[in-house]
Scaffold this active site. Structure first.
Site, PDB file in Angstrom:
ATOM      1  N   CYS A  10       8.045   3.769  -6.376  1.00  0.00           N
ATOM      2  CA  CYS A  10       8.525   2.887  -7.430  1.00  0.00           C
ATOM      3  C   CYS A  10       9.892   3.401  -7.861  1.00  0.00           C
ATOM      4  CB  CYS A  10       7.528   2.917  -8.589  1.00  0.00           C
ATOM      5  SG  CYS A  10       7.234   1.313  -9.301  1.00  0.00           S
ATOM      6  N   CYS A  48       7.703  -2.095  -6.343  1.00  0.00           N
ATOM      7  CA  CYS A  48       8.714  -2.894  -7.035  1.00  0.00           C
ATOM      8  C   CYS A  48       9.854  -3.176  -6.059  1.00  0.00           C
ATOM      9  CB  CYS A  48       9.226  -2.197  -8.291  1.00  0.00           C
ATOM     10  SG  CYS A  48      10.140  -0.677  -7.991  1.00  0.00           S
ATOM     11  N   CYS A  84      14.592   2.300  -0.811  1.00  0.00           N
ATOM     12  CA  CYS A  84      13.825   3.296  -0.062  1.00  0.00           C
ATOM     13  C   CYS A  84      14.629   3.747   1.151  1.00  0.00           C
ATOM     14  CB  CYS A  84      12.502   2.689   0.400  1.00  0.00           C
ATOM     15  SG  CYS A  84      11.466   3.825   1.337  1.00  0.00           S
TER      16      CYS A  84
END
Length: 140
Positions: free
Chosen positions: A8, A80, A87
């Protein structure tokens, strides 16, 4: 062993709750961790609503993504859009899932109203974690 990573933005709410549920609900051969693209600290309301269902996440800490762990995972789950978009790139062997859950920390209003949002997100995470143990994420 299967490795799963819940990601997240700040590793403060959703990913922490997912880690707590996964540690309790997934088979013992799963290695479970959570992290964020930033560190925001553990949200006390996440601790509260998880305690309501008998899961203590109060000792978990907000952590940054560990690239070595990330690259060794069987499964990475972003909770999210920000975490999905930010990422780090993973090897093709790492399977990815995206759970687009609302940020309960963004809820406004009274504490009761905010906790109701945390509970809704918590319950959705639990249902999603329950489905993970039934699938094989080691087949690439």
């Amino acid at each position: 062993m299967k490795k799963v990573y819940f990601l997240c933005t700040g590793n403060a709410c959703r990913s922490q709750m997912a880690e707590g549920f996964a540690r309790q609900l997934l088979p013992a051969d799963w290695v479970v961790a959570s992290a964020g693209v930033e560190v925001h600290g553990l949200n006390p309301q996440a601790v509260t609503v998880m305690a309501e269902v008998g899961i203590d996440i109060s000792r978990q800490t907000s952590k940054l993504i560990d690239r070595d762990y990330l690259n060794a995972c069987d499964l990475v789950i972003t909770l999210c859009g920000d975490a999905r978009d930010r990422c780090p790139v993973t090897p093709a062997t790492v399977q990815k899932l995206h759970w687009p859950l609302p940020d309960p920390a963004a809820a406004s209003g009274s504490i009761a109203t905010q906790l109701a949002v945390f509970r809704q997100v918590r319950d959705e995470i639990k249902q999603r974690v329950l489905t993970l143990g039934a699938r094989d994420y080691t087949e690439k």
